[in-house]
Design a protein around this motif. Structure first.
Motif, PDB file in Angstrom:
ATOM      1  N   ASP A 277       0.784  -1.219   0.154  1.00 57.01           N
ATOM      2  CA  ASP A 277       0.074  -0.074   0.149  1.00 57.01           C
ATOM      3  C   ASP A 277       0.765   1.373   0.075  1.00 57.01           C
ATOM      4  OD1 ASP A 277      -2.385  -1.450   0.060  1.00 57.01           O
ATOM      5  OD2 ASP A 277      -2.259  -1.614   2.334  1.00 57.01           O
ATOM      6  N   ALA A 278       2.130   1.089  -0.069  1.00 57.15           N
ATOM      7  CA  ALA A 278       3.103   2.272  -0.154  1.00 57.15           C
ATOM      8  C   ALA A 278       2.798   3.380  -1.231  1.00 57.15           C
ATOM      9  CB  ALA A 278       4.554   1.868  -0.042  1.00 57.15           C
ATOM     10  N   THR A 279       2.953   4.690  -1.017  1.00 59.36           N
ATOM     11  CA  THR A 279       2.804   5.558  -2.241  1.00 59.36           C
ATOM     12  C   THR A 279       3.955   6.553  -1.829  1.00 59.36           C
ATOM     13  OG1 THR A 279       1.597   7.243  -1.057  1.00 59.36           O
ATOM     14  CG2 THR A 279       0.327   5.325  -1.658  1.00 59.36           C
ATOM     15  N   MET A 280       3.940   7.559  -2.561  1.00 64.11           N
ATOM     16  CA  MET A 280       5.398   8.604  -2.586  1.00 64.11           C
ATOM     17  C   MET A 280       4.759   9.498  -1.529  1.00 64.11           C
ATOM     18  SD  MET A 280       7.451   7.278  -4.490  1.00 64.11           S
ATOM     19  CE  MET A 280       8.572   8.917  -4.534  1.00 64.11           C
ATOM     20  N   GLY A 281       3.726   9.529  -0.754  1.00 63.60           N
ATOM     21  CA  GLY A 281       3.124  10.478   0.155  1.00 63.60           C
ATOM     22  C   GLY A 281       4.024  10.712   1.278  1.00 63.60           C
ATOM     23  N   GLY A 282       5.004   9.769   1.570  1.00 65.89           N
ATOM     24  CA  GLY A 282       5.935   9.953   2.469  1.00 65.89           C
ATOM     25  C   GLY A 282       7.258  10.492   2.095  1.00 65.89           C
ATOM     26  N   PHE A 283       7.379  10.785   0.948  1.00 64.09           N
ATOM     27  CA  PHE A 283       8.658  11.147   0.303  1.00 64.09           C
ATOM     28  C   PHE A 283       8.881  12.669   0.582  1.00 64.09           C
ATOM     29  CE2 PHE A 283      11.382  11.958  -3.450  1.00 64.09           C
ATOM     30  CZ  PHE A 283      12.492  11.035  -3.118  1.00 64.09           C
ATOM     31  N   ALA A 284       9.268  12.885   1.805  1.00 71.31           N
ATOM     32  CA  ALA A 284       9.139  14.557   2.298  1.00 71.31           C
ATOM     33  C   ALA A 284      10.907  14.808   2.274  1.00 71.31           C
ATOM     34  CB  ALA A 284       8.761  14.333   3.751  1.00 71.31           C
ATOM     35  N   GLY A 285      10.813  16.174   1.620  1.00 74.38           N
ATOM     36  CA  GLY A 285      12.163  16.983   1.869  1.00 74.38           C
ATOM     37  C   GLY A 285      13.322  16.552   0.921  1.00 74.38           C
ATOM     38  N   PRO A 286      12.876  15.864  -0.321  1.00 70.16           N
ATOM     39  CA  PRO A 286      13.786  14.882  -0.883  1.00 70.16           C
ATOM     40  C   PRO A 286      14.862  16.026  -1.694  1.00 70.16           C
ATOM     41  CG  PRO A 286      11.884  15.493  -2.179  1.00 70.16           C
ATOM     42  CD  PRO A 286      11.657  15.787  -0.850  1.00 70.16           C
ATOM     43  N   ALA A 287      16.255  15.480  -1.824  1.00 74.97           N
ATOM     44  CA  ALA A 287      17.396  16.156  -2.232  1.00 74.97           C
ATOM     45  C   ALA A 287      18.363  15.234  -2.970  1.00 74.97           C
ATOM     46  CB  ALA A 287      18.142  16.671  -1.160  1.00 74.97           C
ATOM     47  N   LEU A 288      18.540  15.581  -4.208  1.00 70.54           N
ATOM     48  CA  LEU A 288      19.720  14.967  -4.832  1.00 70.54           C
ATOM     49  C   LEU A 288      21.043  15.502  -4.408  1.00 70.54           C
ATOM     50  CD1 LEU A 288      18.370  13.815  -8.270  1.00 70.54           C
ATOM     51  CD2 LEU A 288      19.164  12.473  -6.627  1.00 70.54           C
ATOM     52  N   ILE A 289      22.020  14.859  -4.288  1.00 64.14           N
ATOM     53  CA  ILE A 289      23.264  15.155  -3.937  1.00 64.14           C
ATOM     54  C   ILE A 289      24.375  14.524  -4.733  1.00 64.14           C
ATOM     55  CG2 ILE A 289      24.969  15.610  -2.173  1.00 64.14           C
ATOM     56  CD1 ILE A 289      22.895  15.463  -0.110  1.00 64.14           C
ATOM     57  N   LEU A 290      25.120  15.315  -5.620  1.00 64.15           N
ATOM     58  CA  LEU A 290      25.923  14.753  -6.538  1.00 64.15           C
ATOM     59  C   LEU A 290      27.436  15.015  -6.174  1.00 64.15           C
ATOM     60  CD1 LEU A 290      26.616  13.397  -9.177  1.00 64.15           C
ATOM     61  CD2 LEU A 290      27.131  15.663 -10.174  1.00 64.15           C
ATOM     62  N   GLU A 291      28.429  13.901  -5.458  1.00 60.62           N
ATOM     63  CA  GLU A 291      29.687  13.789  -5.091  1.00 60.62           C
ATOM     64  C   GLU A 291      30.551  13.494  -6.451  1.00 60.62           C
ATOM     65  OE1 GLU A 291      29.969  11.576  -1.836  1.00 60.62           O
ATOM     66  OE2 GLU A 291      28.840  13.209  -0.399  1.00 60.62           O
ATOM     67  N   ALA A 292      31.107  14.609  -7.002  1.00 59.68           N
ATOM     68  CA  ALA A 292      31.811  14.316  -8.175  1.00 59.68           C
ATOM     69  C   ALA A 292      32.960  14.039  -8.197  1.00 59.68           C
ATOM     70  CB  ALA A 292      31.541  15.456  -9.265  1.00 59.68           C
ATOM     71  N   GLY A 293      33.700  14.298  -7.106  1.00 57.14           N
ATOM     72  CA  GLY A 293      35.301  13.839  -6.774  1.00 57.14           C
ATOM     73  C   GLY A 293      35.546  14.277  -5.238  1.00 57.14           C
ATOM     74  N   ALA A 294      36.677  13.772  -4.694  1.00 54.58           N
ATOM     75  CA  ALA A 294      37.287  13.928  -3.420  1.00 54.58           C
ATOM     76  C   ALA A 294      37.511  15.421  -3.370  1.00 54.58           C
ATOM     77  CB  ALA A 294      38.257  12.970  -3.097  1.00 54.58           C
ATOM     78  N   ASP A 295      38.022  16.141  -4.627  1.00 52.22           N
ATOM     79  CA  ASP A 295      38.332  17.683  -4.089  1.00 52.22           C
ATOM     80  C   ASP A 295      37.470  18.690  -4.830  1.00 52.22           C
ATOM     81  OD1 ASP A 295      38.708  16.883  -6.992  1.00 52.22           O
ATOM     82  OD2 ASP A 295      40.365  17.694  -7.297  1.00 52.22           O
ATOM     83  N   GLN A 296      36.009  18.121  -4.920  1.00 52.35           N
ATOM     84  CA  GLN A 296      35.295  19.159  -5.288  1.00 52.35           C
ATOM     85  C   GLN A 296      34.176  18.940  -4.127  1.00 52.35           C
ATOM     86  OE1 GLN A 296      34.361  18.301  -9.500  1.00 52.35           O
ATOM     87  NE2 GLN A 296      36.016  16.779  -9.088  1.00 52.35           N
ATOM     88  N   ASP A 297      33.502  20.152  -4.261  1.00 53.27           N
ATOM     89  CA  ASP A 297      32.202  20.428  -3.389  1.00 53.27           C
ATOM     90  C   ASP A 297      31.092  19.722  -3.892  1.00 53.27           C
ATOM     91  OD1 ASP A 297      33.606  22.189  -1.643  1.00 53.27           O
ATOM     92  OD2 ASP A 297      33.350  23.932  -2.754  1.00 53.27           O
ATOM     93  N   ALA A 298      30.418  19.292  -2.972  1.00 49.39           N
ATOM     94  CA  ALA A 298      29.246  18.585  -3.670  1.00 49.39           C
ATOM     95  C   ALA A 298      27.756  19.507  -4.042  1.00 49.39           C
ATOM     96  CB  ALA A 298      28.514  17.636  -2.522  1.00 49.39           C
ATOM     97  N   ALA A 299      27.032  19.119  -5.273  1.00 52.08           N
ATOM     98  CA  ALA A 299      26.222  19.821  -5.850  1.00 52.08           C
ATOM     99  C   ALA A 299      24.953  19.406  -5.381  1.00 52.08           C
ATOM    100  CB  ALA A 299      26.229  19.680  -7.299  1.00 52.08           C
ATOM    101  N   ILE A 300      23.851  20.061  -4.683  1.00 50.38           N
ATOM    102  CA  ILE A 300      22.826  19.837  -4.105  1.00 50.38           C
ATOM    103  C   ILE A 300      21.282  20.445  -4.933  1.00 50.38           C
ATOM    104  CG2 ILE A 300      21.495  19.706  -2.330  1.00 50.38           C
ATOM    105  CD1 ILE A 300      23.872  19.935  -0.629  1.00 50.38           C
ATOM    106  N   VAL A 301      20.451  19.491  -5.188  1.00 52.28           N
ATOM    107  CA  VAL A 301      19.194  19.906  -5.860  1.00 52.28           C
ATOM    108  C   VAL A 301      18.029  19.576  -4.759  1.00 52.28           C
ATOM    109  CG1 VAL A 301      17.558  19.691  -7.724  1.00 52.28           C
ATOM    110  CG2 VAL A 301      20.010  19.988  -7.879  1.00 52.28           C
TER     111      VAL A 301
END
Length: 360
Positions: A277-301
């Motif tokens: 019975d699960a839905t996307m209703g509990g998918f709260a505050g989602p964020a995608l974080i891309l860590e492209a390399g050890a010497d780079q800042d992460a990008a967040i959407v």
């Protein structure tokens, strides 16, 4: 196109799309050999633990506790009351009676499992502490719940570290070989891939999936990476379990994606296999974080919350430009028919349950 048996667990395409502001994610390759080998090896090590027989895995945890100086007993499975191993630590300062529950999981351990263990601890007159050990990970809600309570959470990465520290190196020998044998094939990693992390704040469980496409068509059903197909054939996109505190994680080697691919679509889906019975209703505050390399800042959407009317949700897509760089565009779309509907929308066919059961 033949109907895939892999996808039978997954309707017409949903064309509704809400576009959010554009954000650039440019992949910068990191050729650090040490990090590349470490990441590949840790994935193999966790796979080896996941492949163990459940009883064997419990016995391994008991042996680990004994190596730490504890007196240990395995509980009878029919009478364990939610406890797999009991141990007595005789250290005069940190000692006590410890109850341990082990979960050989691929997915994040649910907060309800942590709360259930706390309930077991409260009703066990002899126990002074509880430990929950898993091959996967725990979400933020679980860590918040155990704060100030006599409960310790040990995730997959921490478990591997403990086992190595206490001399169980032979367990991971296949992961260190150039080619792992049996059911543990070697994972080819051309360079350290980017880490695409998915976070949300709700307590529900969701899966992350990726489609490798040319325009709006998936290259093949093998180029859908999800819970039932953990990697593309070339290993350029693969699921990872137990990666720090991420709710879900994909490793993406943008340099190694097929030459004909110009799009990578990211989807989140409710875990209807375990929670019908699960839905996307509990998918709260989602964020995608891309860590492209050890010497780079992460990008967040940061993305919009999920809706009760949907069972899956497209989060966005990476597109390759003429120069070979990858840009990310949040491109939200809901799928009331779940991951199955999303797959069909990108040109894949799904074998129905009846045909698979009949061996068609």
């Amino acid at each position: 196109m033949s109907r895939s048996r892999k996808l039978h667990r997954l309707s017409n395409p949903d064309t509704a799309e809400r576009r959010a502001q554009r954000m650039l994610f440019r992949h910068l390759r990191d050729d650090t050999n040490a990090n590349r080998g470490r990441l590949a090896r840790r994935v193999r090590e966790l796979q080896l633990l996941l492949a163990m027989d459940p009883i064997e895995f419990e016995q391994l945890i008991a042996r680990l506790m004994e190596s730490m100086g504890m007196r240990v007993e395995l509980t009878a499975r029919s009478k364990d009351g939610g406890v797999d191993v009991r141990g007595i630590d005789t250290d005069p300062f940190r000692g006590g009676n410890v109850i341990v529950q082990v979960k050989r999981y691929r997915d994040t351990v649910t907060p309800s499992a942590v709360r259930d263990l706390f309930g077991t601890l409260q009703h066990d007159a002899a126990a002074t502490k509880a430990v929950l050990v898993t091959t996967s990970k725990f979400g933020p809600s679980s860590h918040q719940f155990v704060s100030g309570k006599p409960i310790t959470l040990i995730n997959g990465s921490e478990l591997v570290g403990l086992l190595k520290h206490h001399g169980f190196h032979e367990i991971f020998a296949p992961a260190h070989a150039e080619t792992a044998g049996g059911e543990q094939p070697a994972i080819e990693v051309a360079a350290e891939p980017a880490r695409l992390l998915l976070h949300w704040t709700g307590e529900e469980e969701y899966d992350i999936a990726a489609l490798v496409c040319r325009s709006n068509r998936a290259l093949s059903d093998d180029h859908l990476v999800f819970y039932n197909n953990g990697s593309t054939p070339d290993g350029s996109v693969r699921l990872v379990t137990g990666y720090e505190d991420a709710n879900a994680c994909l490793m993406v080697d943008f340099e190694a994606l097929p030459a004909e691919a110009d799009r990578l679509v990211i989807i989140a889906a409710a875990d209807t296999e375990n929670h019908p019975d699960a839905t996307m209703g509990g998918f709260a505050g989602p964020a995608l974080i891309l860590e492209a390399g050890a010497d780079q800042d992460a990008a967040i959407v940061h993305l919009a919350d999920g809706a009760e009317s949907n069972i899956a949700m497209r989060l966005g897509r990476f597109d390759r430009d003429e120069a070979g760089n990858w840009d990310f565009t949040p491109a939200l779309a809901g799928y009331p028919g779940g991951l199955r509907q999303a797959v069909v929308a990108y040109g894949l066919e799904v074998a129905d349950e009846e045909a698979v059961a009949a061996g068609a």
